[in-house]
Design a protein around this motif. Structure first.
Motif, PDB file in Angstrom:
ATOM      1  N   GLY A 378       0.805  -1.231   0.000  1.00 14.73           N
ATOM      2  CA  GLY A 378       0.000   0.000   0.000  1.00 14.73           C
ATOM      3  C   GLY A 378       0.832   1.272   0.000  1.00 14.73           C
ATOM      4  O   GLY A 378       0.284   2.370   0.037  1.00 14.73           O
ATOM      5  N   SER A 379       2.160   1.176  -0.032  1.00 14.27           N
ATOM      6  CA  SER A 379       2.981   2.382   0.043  1.00 14.27           C
ATOM      7  C   SER A 379       2.956   3.130  -1.289  1.00 14.27           C
ATOM      8  O   SER A 379       2.505   2.618  -2.312  1.00 14.27           O
ATOM      9  N   SER A 380       3.482   4.360  -1.272  1.00  9.24           N
ATOM     10  CA  SER A 380       3.363   5.238  -2.446  1.00  9.24           C
ATOM     11  C   SER A 380       3.983   4.635  -3.694  1.00  9.24           C
ATOM     12  O   SER A 380       3.446   4.761  -4.785  1.00  9.24           O
ATOM     13  N   VAL A 381       5.134   3.977  -3.534  1.00 12.62           N
ATOM     14  CA  VAL A 381       5.809   3.479  -4.736  1.00 12.62           C
ATOM     15  C   VAL A 381       4.976   2.407  -5.435  1.00 12.62           C
ATOM     16  O   VAL A 381       5.013   2.266  -6.652  1.00 12.62           O
ATOM     17  N   THR A 382       4.183   1.685  -4.654  1.00  7.03           N
ATOM     18  CA  THR A 382       3.380   0.614  -5.262  1.00  7.03           C
ATOM     19  C   THR A 382       2.276   1.199  -6.138  1.00  7.03           C
ATOM     20  O   THR A 382       1.756   0.531  -7.015  1.00  7.03           O
ATOM     21  N   ARG A 383       1.924   2.436  -5.844  1.00 10.82           N
ATOM     22  CA  ARG A 383       0.899   3.076  -6.681  1.00 10.82           C
ATOM     23  C   ARG A 383       1.538   3.802  -7.864  1.00 10.82           C
ATOM     24  O   ARG A 383       0.924   3.986  -8.897  1.00 10.82           O
ATOM     25  N   LEU A 384       2.779   4.203  -7.690  1.00 15.46           N
ATOM     26  CA  LEU A 384       3.467   4.927  -8.766  1.00 15.46           C
ATOM     27  C   LEU A 384       3.957   3.974  -9.863  1.00 15.46           C
ATOM     28  O   LEU A 384       3.812   4.245 -11.052  1.00 15.46           O
ATOM     29  N   ALA A 385       4.548   2.855  -9.444  1.00 10.08           N
ATOM     30  CA  ALA A 385       5.166   1.955 -10.428  1.00 10.08           C
ATOM     31  C   ALA A 385       4.116   1.100 -11.117  1.00 10.08           C
ATOM     32  O   ALA A 385       3.062   0.792 -10.539  1.00 10.08           O
ATOM     33  N   GLU A 386       4.430   0.685 -12.343  1.00  7.36           N
ATOM     34  CA  GLU A 386       3.476  -0.167 -13.065  1.00  7.36           C
ATOM     35  C   GLU A 386       3.372  -1.555 -12.414  1.00  7.36           C
ATOM     36  O   GLU A 386       2.350  -2.213 -12.487  1.00  7.36           O
ATOM     37  N   ALA A 387       4.455  -1.994 -11.819  1.00  7.95           N
ATOM     38  CA  ALA A 387       4.426  -3.312 -11.163  1.00  7.95           C
ATOM     39  C   ALA A 387       5.278  -3.253  -9.901  1.00  7.95           C
ATOM     40  O   ALA A 387       6.192  -2.429  -9.802  1.00  7.95           O
ATOM     41  N   THR A 388       4.943  -4.116  -8.953  1.00  4.48           N
ATOM     42  CA  THR A 388       5.734  -4.165  -7.710  1.00  4.48           C
ATOM     43  C   THR A 388       6.136  -5.599  -7.419  1.00  4.48           C
ATOM     44  O   THR A 388       5.316  -6.523  -7.523  1.00  4.48           O
ATOM     45  N   LEU A 389       7.391  -5.753  -7.068  1.00  6.66           N
ATOM     46  CA  LEU A 389       7.880  -7.053  -6.597  1.00  6.66           C
ATOM     47  C   LEU A 389       8.062  -6.901  -5.090  1.00  6.66           C
ATOM     48  O   LEU A 389       8.956  -6.185  -4.631  1.00  6.66           O
ATOM     49  N   PHE A 390       7.156  -7.527  -4.321  1.00  5.32           N
ATOM     50  CA  PHE A 390       7.211  -7.374  -2.865  1.00  5.32           C
ATOM     51  C   PHE A 390       8.285  -8.286  -2.276  1.00  5.32           C
ATOM     52  O   PHE A 390       8.442  -9.433  -2.718  1.00  5.32           O
ATOM     53  N   THR A 391       8.983  -7.757  -1.257  1.00  4.26           N
ATOM     54  CA  THR A 391      10.034  -8.553  -0.629  1.00  4.26           C
ATOM     55  C   THR A 391       9.481  -9.420   0.512  1.00  4.26           C
ATOM     56  O   THR A 391      10.151 -10.365   0.932  1.00  4.26           O
ATOM     57  N   HIS A 392       8.325  -9.064   1.035  1.00  6.38           N
ATOM     58  CA  HIS A 392       7.675  -9.836   2.109  1.00  6.38           C
ATOM     59  C   HIS A 392       8.584 -10.064   3.326  1.00  6.38           C
ATOM     60  O   HIS A 392       8.570 -11.142   3.918  1.00  6.38           O
ATOM     61  N   ALA A 393       9.370  -9.055   3.680  1.00  9.45           N
ATOM     62  CA  ALA A 393      10.262  -9.188   4.838  1.00  9.45           C
ATOM     63  C   ALA A 393       9.508  -8.999   6.147  1.00  9.45           C
ATOM     64  O   ALA A 393      10.044  -9.286   7.218  1.00  9.45           O
TER      65      ALA A 393
END
Ligand code: AGP
Length: 609
Positions: A378-393
């Motif tokens: 839900g962070s800002s970069v996830t809305r800005l970028a076309e795709a997100t690769l989550f690290t799940h840390a």
């Protein structure tokens, strides 16, 4: 940078606000405050220094059921009680807390000053409640006055604001720094990120840039800057609230170092093939578009930038795509040439780093395909970028990044493997060896964590040193940089990471018998060259603290001390070698009696440029 909280509901606001500020303290901790609405006036409680100072002033039995709070990372004005938020309007009726910077604050201060508004602090923030009051003096109701005041401020902000005569509402706005709203049963929560909300609810709305909202116990109304009511999605955030507790560890940093085997398993979960089939890494980018990528540009800051430097090795070797890595804060101003088929990767644990967001935005404008590697849903970069690769840390609370870094490396390896598959540039046998190495990695990290006693001895022996040098070559050079950054951040010892082969071009002059040199010598392609460079350093009196692979006797004669790390796949050595460097920084900081989780001058999430 600064944490904001707010609460409106049927429970005691003071303890909810304080608890929320505790979870956000990693964002800033030089002063803090809360305002509670009570019988038509504010109880304003503020204190300089750590949150603990504020806590002693707050009555947990205070009956108020609505309030806002703030923990500060100073930008305008020194850390002091007067500069601590919330700030109050001239008539004492309006309070506001702010994260960000009003860039036109000098003009606003002099304008408001000439109209008779008196300033009690040195902050830019204090303009805001005065602006709201000014609009109300013209006859506007609180809500409209708030939205008019927003039009007068330039810069970036997350804001929360209340009126003493209106205990039924909190107004908030966002332009830049994040703001999350938690939906409860007859109560609503406000915070700078999702973490403090998770104890209360998992139903979270993230405001977008330009949004402002009116919050009551049972309704959140969101408006665009032109007053149109808009909808924002409600996210179901799945973090386990336990993951933001220390559960038996003394510090978050310590807990997060020890969580790495599990965190890495989580990053890998469901993303490795069982046999020869393609890497099952789901991305919101089509295989066709990825196949066409001709160039990769990575932008990031701090530790995430170090991950990017190592990612370059993985991406170039496995996919043969040329990669550049930039500090996000530099990229924006370098007038880069970005052609078609460029994949821009923004690496950011928090997803809120202003420099990284700005650089990625610029790359998007220039036509690059954008991908975020991020830890925060839900962070800002996830809305800005076309795709997100989550690290799940899982949430990382310690200011010094640890598990976020190693999981970023795993995400980069997975991406490089996927591109290697698509471009058919990585022989299957080599790919499968690495995949096997990845499966074994969590166990290797567990074994490495058992070296803590040995690392602690190094920390005891060397915690009085004035300088430290970290040397490595190839992917171990960014690990040297990251080891040095960890030490600087939390122990305040000057430390440098350097490519071992570059020492002879100047820095070798620094070596004397007082200088501890942490030598990174895995069994990789650079092993023998690095060993020769370390001989040169030892010949000049440098005190070599060697990290080597189990059974490697190369440094035996020249090292002051040696620690043997488990043998792992050579491409995964950066992850294994990082663990003792994190532990070393941690234990040195403890011996020096430094505040490990909240080092001076720093904040976890850097939302200003
Ligand atoms: C690392 O220990 C830092 N505290 C810092 O360098 C951090 O990595 C940097 O500010 C970037 O943060 P991000 O990953 O959240 O964008």
């Amino acid at each position: 940078m600064c944490g904001i909280v707010g609460y409106i509901g049927h429970n005691r606001a003071s303890s909810i606000l304080l608890e929320g500020l505790q979870s956000l303290e990693y964002r800033g901790y030089d002063s803090a405050g809360i305002a509670l609405i009570h019988n038509g006036h504010f109880d304003l409680i503020r204190a300089s220094g750590k949150l603990a100072n504020l806590a002693t002033k707050i009555d947990p039995q205070h009956s108020a059921q609505v309030g806002i709070g703030h923990t500060r990372w100073a930008t305008h004005g020194r850390p002091s009680e007067e500069n601590a938020h919330p700030h109050v309007s001239q008539n004492g009726k309006i309070v506001a807390v702010h994260n960000g910077i009003f860039e036109n604050f000098l003009d606003l201060r002099s304008q408001l000053g000439s109209e008779g508004f008196l300033f009690k602090s040195e902050t830019d923030t204090e303009c805001f409640p005065h602006l709201v009051e000014r609009s109300m003096r013209k006859g506007l109701p609180f809500r409209e006055a708030f939205s008019e005041a927003l039009k007068s401020v330039e810069g970036i902000y997350a804001l929360a604001c209340m009126h003493a005569d209106d205990a039924g509402h909190i107004l908030v706005a966002r332009s830049g720094p994040p703001l999350a709203l938690g939906i409860g049963q007859g109560e609503m929560f406000i915070a700078s990120d999702a973490v403090p909300l998770l104890k209360h609810t998992q139903r979270i709305i993230f405001l977008e840039d330009g949004d402002w909202a009116e919050i009551s116990t049972d309704r959140i109304s969101i408006y665009s800057s032109d007053h149109k009511e808009i909808e924002r999605p409600v996210h179901d955030i799945t973090y386990n609230p336990q993951s933001v507790e220390k559960i038996g560890f003394d510090h978050y940093m310590q807990k997060e170092i020890f969580e790495q085997p599990q965190a890495i398993s989580n990053t890998l979960y469901n993303r490795l093939p069982l046999g020869d089939e393609a890497i099952p890494l789901a991305l919101n980018l089509s295989d066709d578009s990825l196949k066409k990528v001709e160039r990769i540009l990575i932008v990031a800051c701090g530790t995430s930038w170090h991950a990017g430097l190592i990612g370059k090795f993985y991406l170039e070797t496995f996919s043969r795509i040329p990669v550049e890595v930039d500090y996000a804060s530099e990229f924006r101003y370098r007038d880069a040439v970005v052609g078609p088929y460029t994949l821009a990767i923004g690496i950011t644990q928090s997803g809120e780093t202003a420099d990284t967001l700005a650089a990625l935005k610029e790359l998007k404008r220039l036509g690059a395909t954008t991908l975020a590697i991020c830890n925060m849903q839900g962070s800002s970069v996830t809305r800005l970028a076309e795709a997100t690769l989550f690290t799940h840390a899982g949430p990382e609370i310690g200011v010094a990044s640890t598990k976020a870094f190693t999981t970023q490396l795993i995400a980069l390896i997975l991406l490089a493997l996927k591109l290697g598959d698509l471009k058919q540039t990585l022989p299957l046998s080599k790919r499968n060896e690495l995949i096997q190495g990845l499966r074994e990695l969590p166990a290797h990290l567990e074994q490495t964590l058992h070296l803590e006693t040995g690392v602690k001895k190094w920390a005891f022996d060397w915690h009085g040193s004035r300088d430290f040098l970290y040397l490595g070559r190839g992917p171990m050079y960014p690990i040297a940089l990251e080891g040095a950054l960890k030490l600087k951040e939390i122990s305040y010892i000057h430390a440098e990471g350097y490519p071992a082969g570059e020492m002879k071009h100047g820095p070798i002059a620094l070596i004397d018998s007082q200088l501890p040199i942490v030598a990174l010598l895995p069994q990789d392609a650079h092993h023998d060259k690095t060993a020769s460079n370390l001989q040169e350093a030892a010949a000049r009196g440098g005190q070599i603290l060697g990290l080597v692979t189990k059974g490697d006797a190369t440094l035996q004669l020249i090292a002051k001390d040696l620690l043997e790390l488990p043998k792992t796949h050579p491409w995964l050595a950066p992850l294994v070698f990082m663990i003792p460097l994190q532990l070393l920084a941690y234990h040195i900081a403890l011996y020096r009696k430094c505040d490990v989780d909240q080092p001076r001058n720093l904040a976890k999430s850097v939302t200003v440029e």
